[in-house]
Design an enzyme around this catalytic site. Structure first.
Site, PDB file in Angstrom:
ATOM      1  CE1 TYR A  14      -4.457   0.709   4.199  1.00 42.80           C
ATOM      2  CE2 TYR A  14      -2.657   0.043   5.608  1.00 42.80           C
ATOM      3  CZ  TYR A  14      -3.184   0.215   4.351  1.00 42.80           C
ATOM      4  OH  TYR A  14      -2.442  -0.078   3.273  1.00 42.80           O
ATOM      5  CE1 TYR A  45      -4.235  -1.113  -4.994  1.00 46.79           C
ATOM      6  CE2 TYR A  45      -4.792  -3.442  -4.988  1.00 46.79           C
ATOM      7  CZ  TYR A  45      -4.543  -2.279  -4.301  1.00 46.79           C
ATOM      8  OH  TYR A  45      -4.576  -2.272  -2.930  1.00 46.79           O
ATOM      9  CB  VAL A  81      -0.150  -6.159   3.937  1.00 43.10           C
ATOM     10  CG1 VAL A  81      -1.482  -5.741   4.470  1.00 43.10           C
ATOM     11  CG2 VAL A  81      -0.126  -6.241   2.440  1.00 43.10           C
ATOM     12  CB  SER A 118      -0.937   0.014   1.210  1.00 41.20           C
ATOM     13  OG  SER A 118      -1.948  -0.927   1.008  1.00 41.20           O
TER      14      SER A 118
HETATM   15  O1  DON Z   1      -4.684  -4.618  -1.867  1.00 42.08           O
HETATM   16  C1  DON Z   1      -3.997  -5.417  -1.234  1.00 42.08           C
HETATM   17  O2  DON Z   1      -4.507  -6.322  -0.661  1.00 42.08           O
HETATM   18  C2  DON Z   1      -2.483  -5.255  -1.107  1.00 42.08           C
HETATM   19  N1  DON Z   1      -1.810  -5.572  -2.293  1.00 42.08           N
HETATM   20  C3  DON Z   1      -2.101  -3.938  -0.586  1.00 42.08           C
HETATM   21  C4  DON Z   1      -2.786  -3.674   0.687  1.00 42.08           C
HETATM   22  C5  DON Z   1      -1.937  -3.190   1.782  1.00 42.08           C
HETATM   23  O3  DON Z   1      -0.737  -3.060   1.759  1.00 42.08           O
HETATM   24  C6  DON Z   1      -2.739  -2.940   2.987  1.00 42.08           C
HETATM   25  N2  DON Z   1      -1.870  -2.701   4.099  1.00 42.08           N
HETATM   26  N3  DON Z   1      -1.964  -2.635   5.179  1.00 42.08           N
END
Ligand code: DON
Length: 302
Positions: free
Chosen positions: A237, A189, A255, A61
């Site tokens: 978040y 994405y 993440v 993210s």
């Molecule tokens: O959209 C997703 O699930 C991930 N590729 C990115 C999300 C993310 O990093 C959320 N983080 N806390």
């Protein structure tokens, strides 16, 4: 500075045991849950490293900040914010609830998944490959170094399992928040989330965001201001408020356990990696490292 960083890493290493690595992307489940590392680049451009600094990780993210910046360059303020809101959320990062209940049917902001997918959809190019190349080159130019790469395995892993994001993408098109081929937008994405770096690359990106608009490469002052603002108001978040109180600087988590934190007053960039996450998806030890560092160095913008 070196001693301070080493002390803070040592102090927080045990915290990693209280978190869990992300498993919803199978490839991320293989990350080292005990790892913790930091890079700090100070106002003079001096680089400090402490902890496990040789590991590579995907931006996840964190990439949303740069997708927003490029979408703003491509579409201008109204072109982006006619379609995506600017409000923080109290919901989980992958929530779909607000999409159906929010009256304008626009995603809340560019940092939650729905808003990020809609933002990514605004990046210009004739094909996914060209659009990705533009974003990838943009991030590499901002980092100004060779530390930015691409992790094919994480990309394939997320693409194979990303049904929630797929659901969000199709919903967004149904309500008119995105146009065109949903699978192409999602592919872009998933690719942006799989851009890979290390703590030095992450700190370099963070420092570029901390510097004023006149630094090289030149970024639009307005784009820079908006990026920092979203990091500060929506970057962590549904823990962003608490982070603002405890740390007080613009930051964006992913993440993978990465946090990119930027201290504009000190013109300092900080990259932290510690893959074990708390229940909201932020690096459990990474957040505490930044809280300790902020207190120690008086980083808070207020
Ligand atoms: O959209 C997703 O699930 C991930 N590729 C990115 C999300 C993310 O990093 C959320 N983080 N806390």
């Amino acid at each position: 500075m070196q001693a301070t960083l080493e002390a803070i890493i040592a102090q927080n290493r045990a915290l990693t045991a209280q978190g869990r690595v992300a498993t919803y992307i199978p490839e991320l489940a293989m990350s080292d849950a005990d790892a913790i590392g930091i890079c700090l680049i100070d106002g003079e451009g001096k680089t400090y490293l402490a902890g496990d600094t040789d590991i590579r990780f995907t931006l996840q993210s964190v990439s949303k900040v740069f997708a927003l910046m490029l979408a703003l360059e491509d579409q201008g303020f109204d072109g982006v914010f006619d379609r995506i809101g600017m409000e923080p959320t109290g919901d989980a990062f992958n929530s779909i609830v607000k999409l159906e209940t929010f009256s304008s049917l626009r995603p809340l902001n560019p940092m939650i998944n729905a808003g990020a997918i809609a933002t990514t959809a605004l990046i210009k190019g004739n094909s996914v490959a060209e659009r990705f190349e533009r974003l990838y080159s943009y991030i590499k130019a901002i980092a100004g170094n060779e530390r930015i790469r691409f992790n094919e395995r994480v990309y394939k892993s997320e693409k194979a399992t990303g049904d929630r994001n797929r659901a969000i993408g199709y919903f967004l098109r149904d309500v008119g928040a995105i146009d065109g081929d949903v699978e192409e937008v999602l592919d872009l994405y998933f690719r942006q989330c799989s851009i890979e770096t290390d703590v030095v690359g992450l700190a370099t990106l963070a420092r570029r965001l901390a510097l004023g608009p006149d630094a090289e490469p030149q970024l639009s002052p307005e784009v820079l201001r908006i990026a920092r603002t979203f990091m500060y108001t929506c970057g962590m978040y549904n823990a962003t408020g608490e982070f603002a109180v405890k740390v007080g600087i613009p930051a964006k988590s992913g993440v993978s356990g990465a946090i990119m934190a930027t201290a504009p007053r000190q013109q300092m960039g900080i990259g932290v990696i510690a893959p074990a996450l708390d229940e909201k998806g932020n690096s459990i030890a990474g957040v505490q490292v930044l809280a300790d560092l902020s207190r120690r160095l008086h980083l808070s913008i207020f």
